[in-house]
Design a protein around this motif. Structure first.
Motif, mmCIF file in Angstrom:
data_model
loop_
_atom_site.group_PDB
_atom_site.id
_atom_site.type_symbol
_atom_site.label_atom_id
_atom_site.label_comp_id
_atom_site.label_asym_id
_atom_site.label_seq_id
_atom_site.Cartn_x
_atom_site.Cartn_y
_atom_site.Cartn_z
ATOM 1 N N PRO A 53 -68.841 -48.182 -17.475
ATOM 2 C CA PRO A 53 -68.436 -48.494 -18.619
ATOM 3 C C PRO A 53 -69.201 -48.645 -20.003
ATOM 4 C CG PRO A 53 -66.767 -49.897 -16.851
ATOM 5 C CD PRO A 53 -68.296 -49.461 -16.563
ATOM 6 N N TYR A 54 -68.674 -48.252 -21.201
ATOM 7 C CA TYR A 54 -69.660 -48.766 -22.138
ATOM 8 C C TYR A 54 -69.565 -50.246 -22.636
ATOM 9 C CZ TYR A 54 -69.739 -43.754 -23.771
ATOM 10 O OH TYR A 54 -70.439 -42.468 -24.009
ATOM 11 N N ARG A 55 -70.284 -50.803 -22.570
ATOM 12 C CA ARG A 55 -70.307 -52.215 -23.042
ATOM 13 C C ARG A 55 -70.257 -52.462 -24.780
ATOM 14 N NH1 ARG A 55 -75.015 -51.174 -20.331
ATOM 15 N NH2 ARG A 55 -76.626 -51.208 -22.203
ATOM 16 N N PRO A 56 -69.492 -52.966 -25.285
ATOM 17 C CA PRO A 56 -68.756 -53.914 -25.975
ATOM 18 C C PRO A 56 -69.484 -53.240 -27.502
ATOM 19 C CG PRO A 56 -67.888 -55.471 -25.485
ATOM 20 C CD PRO A 56 -69.263 -54.766 -24.049
ATOM 21 N N ALA A 57 -71.234 -53.589 -27.510
ATOM 22 C CA ALA A 57 -71.505 -52.969 -28.712
ATOM 23 C C ALA A 57 -72.073 -51.697 -28.460
ATOM 24 C CB ALA A 57 -72.482 -53.260 -28.406
ATOM 25 N N GLY A 58 -71.481 -50.690 -27.238
ATOM 26 C CA GLY A 58 -71.498 -49.468 -27.766
ATOM 27 C C GLY A 58 -70.294 -49.021 -28.214
ATOM 28 N N ILE A 59 -69.205 -49.755 -27.741
ATOM 29 C CA ILE A 59 -67.904 -49.145 -28.092
ATOM 30 C C ILE A 59 -67.935 -49.323 -29.922
ATOM 31 C CG2 ILE A 59 -65.693 -50.069 -27.990
ATOM 32 C CD1 ILE A 59 -65.299 -50.578 -24.993
ATOM 33 N N LEU A 60 -68.190 -50.208 -30.005
ATOM 34 C CA LEU A 60 -68.260 -50.629 -31.492
ATOM 35 C C LEU A 60 -69.015 -49.474 -31.994
ATOM 36 C CD1 LEU A 60 -69.048 -54.218 -31.972
ATOM 37 C CD2 LEU A 60 -66.751 -53.179 -32.767
ATOM 38 N N ALA A 61 -70.434 -49.311 -31.916
ATOM 39 C CA ALA A 61 -71.134 -48.207 -32.260
ATOM 40 C C ALA A 61 -70.614 -46.790 -31.985
ATOM 41 C CB ALA A 61 -72.469 -47.743 -31.620
ATOM 42 N N ARG A 62 -70.372 -46.574 -31.182
ATOM 43 C CA ARG A 62 -69.247 -45.567 -31.190
ATOM 44 C C ARG A 62 -68.460 -45.004 -32.063
ATOM 45 N NH1 ARG A 62 -70.293 -41.730 -26.788
ATOM 46 N NH2 ARG A 62 -68.151 -41.337 -26.895
ATOM 47 N N MET A 63 -67.567 -46.275 -32.424
ATOM 48 C CA MET A 63 -66.895 -46.569 -33.533
ATOM 49 C C MET A 63 -67.129 -46.274 -34.708
ATOM 50 S SD MET A 63 -63.686 -49.691 -32.690
ATOM 51 C CE MET A 63 -62.976 -49.825 -30.939
ATOM 52 N N ARG A 64 -67.874 -46.445 -35.164
ATOM 53 C CA ARG A 64 -69.104 -45.907 -36.825
ATOM 54 C C ARG A 64 -69.006 -44.558 -36.332
ATOM 55 N NH1 ARG A 64 -71.272 -50.960 -34.823
ATOM 56 N NH2 ARG A 64 -72.481 -50.420 -34.403
ATOM 57 N N SER A 65 -69.680 -43.968 -35.701
ATOM 58 C CA SER A 65 -70.316 -42.881 -35.157
ATOM 59 C C SER A 65 -69.100 -41.870 -35.360
ATOM 60 C CB SER A 65 -71.449 -42.671 -34.313
ATOM 61 O OG SER A 65 -71.202 -43.039 -33.085
#
Length: 257
Positions: free
Chosen positions: A2-14
């Protein structure tokens, strides 16, 4: 993995940052947060945690909060700065001695209830849950921080180092510790009947049934958002109607356990 929290946030931005990622149906009405808006709330909260509350990757933050969109933003902020979230045991309403014990070693307590002051160097943060609340209603305990009054003055971008170690402990709840993988792996998303011919599990909208606890809501968020989907949360007492399901274009419903 699973994506970790910072990875999820980065995807939300991109990835489609203007698309809905979190929808809240509460007694006050409906609130929709796009990926960009949710990330902004997380960043503001992260900056408040670091700048005013001295949060680090060794900090334990107790979330004495119900399922709510602000609770999710605050939990992701804790994870972004590397802090560990401590939750009450499932089914505990926060009034028992065991609940008090669950926050005994917390460095920071985030609460939506009227509680007594805490002694320094610990911090108490009072969180007004009204979506348009500009301040805490009623008197603040001595030394407490008013989240609603303070958070908006902080930056929309978090410039610190993300606490995103794959093996990092994210949460303490129900007598055990949890990593991102533990949480997301504990949620099996229902099959999406409309996904035929599409990449499985992409861009779906999942409703978490009312009555879920905060650990379940956070696990659902990790599972849904790692697939770039949208999560719909409903406050206890607000009926889930056919009109709501159709309006939100719900593709799957996730139970409380």
């Amino acid at each position: 993995m699973p994506y970790r929290p910072a990875g999820i946030l980065a995807r939300m931005r991109s990835i489609d940052p203007s698309s809905p990622r979190l929808v809240w149906h509460g007694r006050e009405g409906r609130i929709e947060l796009s990926g960009r808006v949710f990330d902004n709330w997380v960043a503001k909260s992260s900056n408040l945690l670091v700048d005013e509350l001295d949060a680090t990757d060794a900090t334990v933050v107790a979330l004495d909060l119900p399922v709510h969109w602000k609770s999710l933003a605050l939990a992701f902020a804790c994870w972004q700065v590397g802090s560990v979230v401590a939750l009450q045991d499932s089914g505990d309403d926060g009034s028992s001695p065991r609940a008090a014990q669950s926050t005994a070693d917390a460095d920071i307590i985030l609460t939506s209830r009227a509680v007594e002051e805490v002694e320094p160097p610990r911090f108490l943060v009072c969180v007004a849950l009204g979506s348009l609340a500009l301040r805490w209603e009623g008197p603040l305990p001595r030394g407490a921080v008013d989240f609603a009054a303070e958070v908006r003055s902080h930056g929309d971008v978090y410039l610190g180092q993300d606490g995103d170690d794959a093996a990092a402990q994210l949460m303490r709840a129900d007598g055990r510790t949890w990593t991102a993988a533990d949480l997301a792996d504990g949620v099996t998303l229902p099959a999406d009947p409309g996904a035929a011919g599409q990449e499985a599990g992409r861009a779906r909208t999942v409703l978490l049934e009312p009555g879920s606890d905060l650990r379940r809501a956070l696990a659902a968020a990790l599972a849904v958002w790692q697939e770039d989907g949208a999560l719909v949360l409903v406050e206890d007492g607000v009926p889930v109607t056919e009109r709501m399901l159709a309006g939100e274009r719900i593709t799957a419903r996730l139970g409380t356990s």
